[in-house]
Structures are given as C-alpha cells and as structure tokens.
Design an enzyme around this catalytic site. Structure first.
Site, PDB file in Angstrom:
ATOM      1  N   SER A 148      -8.579   8.046  -6.258  1.00  0.00           N
ATOM      2  CA  SER A 148      -7.915   6.792  -6.640  1.00  0.00           C
ATOM      3  C   SER A 148      -8.681   6.196  -7.815  1.00  0.00           C
ATOM      4  O   SER A 148      -9.849   6.561  -8.041  1.00  0.00           O
ATOM      5  CB  SER A 148      -7.960   5.820  -5.451  1.00  0.00           C
ATOM      6  OG  SER A 148      -7.614   4.509  -5.862  1.00  0.00           O
ATOM      7  N   TYR A 161     -11.678   0.688   1.285  1.00  0.00           N
ATOM      8  CA  TYR A 161     -10.855   1.739   0.663  1.00  0.00           C
ATOM      9  C   TYR A 161     -11.595   2.321  -0.544  1.00  0.00           C
ATOM     10  O   TYR A 161     -11.675   3.548  -0.715  1.00  0.00           O
ATOM     11  CB  TYR A 161      -9.509   1.131   0.245  1.00  0.00           C
ATOM     12  CG  TYR A 161      -8.559   2.096  -0.430  1.00  0.00           C
ATOM     13  CD1 TYR A 161      -7.732   2.932   0.321  1.00  0.00           C
ATOM     14  CD2 TYR A 161      -8.470   2.156  -1.823  1.00  0.00           C
ATOM     15  CE1 TYR A 161      -6.852   3.814  -0.301  1.00  0.00           C
ATOM     16  CE2 TYR A 161      -7.593   3.029  -2.452  1.00  0.00           C
ATOM     17  CZ  TYR A 161      -6.783   3.853  -1.691  1.00  0.00           C
ATOM     18  OH  TYR A 161      -5.913   4.725  -2.310  1.00  0.00           O
TER      19      TYR A 161
HETATM   20  P1  NAP Z   1       1.975   6.407   1.914  1.00  0.00           P
HETATM   21  O1  NAP Z   1       3.327   6.324   1.296  1.00  0.00           O
HETATM   22  O2  NAP Z   1       1.537   5.354   2.873  1.00  0.00           O
HETATM   23  O3  NAP Z   1       1.811   7.865   2.576  1.00  0.00           O
HETATM   24  C1  NAP Z   1       0.643   8.210   3.272  1.00  0.00           C
HETATM   25  C2  NAP Z   1       0.909   9.451   4.071  1.00  0.00           C
HETATM   26  O4  NAP Z   1      -0.284   9.784   4.827  1.00  0.00           O
HETATM   27  C3  NAP Z   1       2.033   9.254   5.101  1.00  0.00           C
HETATM   28  O5  NAP Z   1       2.826  10.417   5.140  1.00  0.00           O
HETATM   29  C4  NAP Z   1       1.247   9.064   6.393  1.00  0.00           C
HETATM   30  O6  NAP Z   1       1.978   9.419   7.559  1.00  0.00           O
HETATM   31  C5  NAP Z   1       0.105  10.014   6.173  1.00  0.00           C
HETATM   32  N1  NAP Z   1      -0.986   9.782   7.120  1.00  0.00           N
HETATM   33  C6  NAP Z   1      -1.626   8.610   7.388  1.00  0.00           C
HETATM   34  N2  NAP Z   1      -2.537   8.802   8.355  1.00  0.00           N
HETATM   35  C7  NAP Z   1      -2.468  10.111   8.707  1.00  0.00           C
HETATM   36  C8  NAP Z   1      -3.156  10.914   9.652  1.00  0.00           C
HETATM   37  N3  NAP Z   1      -4.099  10.391  10.436  1.00  0.00           N
HETATM   38  N4  NAP Z   1      -2.835  12.225   9.751  1.00  0.00           N
HETATM   39  C9  NAP Z   1      -1.879  12.769   8.967  1.00  0.00           C
HETATM   40  N5  NAP Z   1      -1.185  12.049   8.053  1.00  0.00           N
HETATM   41  C10 NAP Z   1      -1.483  10.744   7.936  1.00  0.00           C
HETATM   42  O7  NAP Z   1       0.842   6.413   0.781  1.00  0.00           O
HETATM   43  P2  NAP Z   1       0.840   7.037  -0.693  1.00  0.00           P
HETATM   44  O8  NAP Z   1       0.879   5.917  -1.636  1.00  0.00           O
HETATM   45  O9  NAP Z   1       1.811   8.136  -0.799  1.00  0.00           O
HETATM   46  O10 NAP Z   1      -0.652   7.612  -0.733  1.00  0.00           O
HETATM   47  C11 NAP Z   1      -0.958   8.984  -0.613  1.00  0.00           C
HETATM   48  C12 NAP Z   1      -2.408   9.190  -1.048  1.00  0.00           C
HETATM   49  O11 NAP Z   1      -2.550   8.751  -2.394  1.00  0.00           O
HETATM   50  C13 NAP Z   1      -3.416   8.401  -0.229  1.00  0.00           C
HETATM   51  O12 NAP Z   1      -4.603   9.159  -0.078  1.00  0.00           O
HETATM   52  C14 NAP Z   1      -3.682   7.190  -1.102  1.00  0.00           C
HETATM   53  O13 NAP Z   1      -4.934   6.605  -0.837  1.00  0.00           O
HETATM   54  C15 NAP Z   1      -3.621   7.817  -2.478  1.00  0.00           C
HETATM   55  N6  NAP Z   1      -3.357   6.901  -3.571  1.00  0.00           N
HETATM   56  C16 NAP Z   1      -2.182   6.235  -3.671  1.00  0.00           C
HETATM   57  C17 NAP Z   1      -1.965   5.401  -4.770  1.00  0.00           C
HETATM   58  C18 NAP Z   1      -0.667   4.683  -4.975  1.00  0.00           C
HETATM   59  O14 NAP Z   1      -0.531   4.011  -6.002  1.00  0.00           O
HETATM   60  N7  NAP Z   1       0.315   4.786  -4.098  1.00  0.00           N
HETATM   61  C19 NAP Z   1      -2.962   5.237  -5.715  1.00  0.00           C
HETATM   62  C20 NAP Z   1      -4.160   5.918  -5.584  1.00  0.00           C
HETATM   63  C21 NAP Z   1      -4.351   6.759  -4.503  1.00  0.00           C
HETATM   64  P3  NAP Z   1       2.816   8.275   8.394  1.00  0.00           P
HETATM   65  O15 NAP Z   1       4.126   8.159   7.690  1.00  0.00           O
HETATM   66  O16 NAP Z   1       2.890   8.855   9.759  1.00  0.00           O
HETATM   67  O17 NAP Z   1       1.990   7.019   8.355  1.00  0.00           O
END
Ligand code: NAP
Length: 257
Positions: A148, A161
C-alpha cells in the site's frame, strides 16, 4: 538471448490470489487470467468462491477455487497441500487478502489491532510459507505481496494498517533474501487509492475525495484494472531479475509532497 515479448505471457501458469471474491483480488484474477494464467479464487465462503469462479469461467478465464481463511494456519495448509496434490502446482501467489479498521491510535482497540495484524501480516506469512515449500521443491515461483502507499506513508486513524503494510514490504525483502536461491521472485505491488468496498467510507467522503484528487499528481482515484499490468509483469518471466522490490501504482502519490 534477445528479449521476447512473449515473456509477459502467463500461459501454462497457475495463480492463487487470496481474498479474491471481490475488489482488487478479483480484478487481479481477471488480469492474470487475461494474460493466460489459470487462476485460483480464494474466499472463506465456499458458495461465494464457487459463484465467482463460475463467473470468471463465463468470461472465458480458466478458474478454480480454494476455500480457506488466511488466518487459519491448519486450514490453509491443508487446502494448499490438497490443491497441489489433487489439481496441480501453484506457480504464482498473490497475497491480497487484507482488512482495514480505522480509529485514532490512542483509542485503537487491542482486539482490532490483533485482528488486523492476523489478516494483513500473519496471513501473508502463513500462506507464503505453505505455497513456497512447494515452489522451493520445484525451484521456481512468483510471489506478489499487495502492499500500500501506507507501506511508506502514515495517515491519521490508520497507524496499525500502515504498520502492517510496512511490515509486508519488509517481509517481501525477507522472502527475496531466503528464497531467491530457489528461483523464487517475491515483489510488492503497492496500490494508491482505488475505489473498492474497503475504501467506501473514503469514496463517500467528498472532502477526502477532493483532497485526494489534489494530492495525487494524476488528479483522480485509481481504477482497479490499472493494477493488472504491474501484476502480470511481476508474475511473468519478464520480471525474473526483479526481487524484493515494491512497485507503487499510485498515480504518483508517493513521489510528491
Ligand atoms: P476489499 O474489497 O475489502 O477485499 C478484501 C478481500 O480480502 C475480500 O475478498 C475479503 O473477503 C478478503 N479477506 C479478508 N479477510 C480474509 C481472511 N481472513 N481470509 C481470506 N480472505 C480474507 O479490499 P480491497 O480494496 O480489494 O483490498 C485488497 C488488498 O489491497 C488489501 O490487502 C488492501 O489492504 C490492499 N490495498 C487496497 C487499496 C485500495 O485502494 N482499495 C489500496 C492499497 C492497498 P470477505 O469478502 O469475506 O471479507
């Protein structure tokens, strides 16, 4: 040997993406699939994993699924070992599963701290170790850790985080240190701000959104599909001499103050 553009192609490779039932993980599965990889969707919920897998198959992507929680070491080891034995090798691992919990640090709940670390950091360790043991035996593998901009920058209310994502950036270097000798490349992919469910409170906050667009040289939020090119690159033979690095896909955010 001259450069071969086909080195970007992922045909004949299988990629496991953790937490790929929605958001960035699902889009990365689409991207890796479009580059020719067979993808393995991971979710904690079997029905959801099956539904998303079916959806990708309808889109023409070769997809399978593995059900596990990245915080449950015994369950994920069993699922990964069974997958390797029954279906085939995992050539590419994308550690994507992650959560966010926001609160001022002085009020931050200790249970939230532990929950967040268990998913964002411990999960990367457990899943990587389980998959890497098979990669080491084959002397080949690609690991992409989703970091991130908070791997590098702090921000109010999300100190835990940032601590977890900073640690994942360093764990990526550690994977390089221990596993490069086995033909494994581990790199970080660090997204800036992308519109997903995790960021819903920020997307809905007009003041934040205006601030972000001013703060980001590109002047806008990222689109999740814009992460796929870097993921394909880091998953492919085209990046075979890149190891332990973290690439920021953030519209320039971490390059300017
Ligand atoms: P998201 O839409 O909330 O998706 C997160 C995914 O992780 C969901 O499918 C969730 O499943 C799954 N998850 C959570 N806990 C889990 C566990 N214990 N075991 C297996 N799966 C699990 O978030 P996102 O924005 O796509 O983020 C994905 C990654 O990118 C994360 O690592 C986040 O920190 C990183 N990131 C995101 C952004 C951004 O702008 N969005 C920026 C920088 C980094 P459920 O549906 O069951 O909860």
């Amino acid at each position: 040997m001259p450069f071969d553009i086909n080195s970007f192609h992922l045909g004949g490779r299988r990629a496991l993406i953790t937490g790929s039932g929605k958001g960035i993980g699902l889009e990365l599965a689409r991207g890796l699939g479009a580059a020719g990889a067979s993808v393995v969707i991971n979710d904690r919920n079997r029905q959801k994993a099956q539904r998303v897998t079916d959806q990708l198959r309808e889109e023409g992507i070769h997809a399978e699924f593995a059900v596990f929680d990245v915080t449950d070491r015994a369950q994920l080891q069993q699922a990964i070992n069974d997958f390797e034995a029954d279906i085939g090798p995992i050539d590419i691992l994308v550690n994507n599963a992650g959560i966010q919990r926001r609160a001022p640090l002085e009020d931050y709940d200790a249970n939230d701290w532990h929950d967040l670390m268990r998913v964002n950091l411990d999960g990367v360790f457990h899943v990587s170790q389980a998959v890497a043991r098979h990669m080491i035996a084959r002397r080949r593998g690609k690991i992409i850790n989703i970091c991130s901009v908070q791997s590098q920058l702090g921000r109010p209310t999300i100190a835990p985080y940032a601590a977890s994502k900073g640690a994942v950036k360093m764990l990526t270097k550690g994977m390089c240190a221990d596993w490069a000798r086995y033909g494994i490349q581990a790199n970080g992919l660090a997204p800036g701000y992308f519109e997903t469910e995790m960021n819903r409170p920020l997307v809905d906050n007009q003041q934040f959104s205006e601030w972000l667009c001013k703060r980001t040289p590109a002047g806008r939020w990222g689109r999740v599909e814009e992460l796929c090119g870097t993921a394909v690159f880091l998953a492919s033979a085209a990046s075979d001499f890149i190891n332990g690095q973290t690439l920021f896909v953030d519209g320039g955010l971490t390059s300017v103050v």
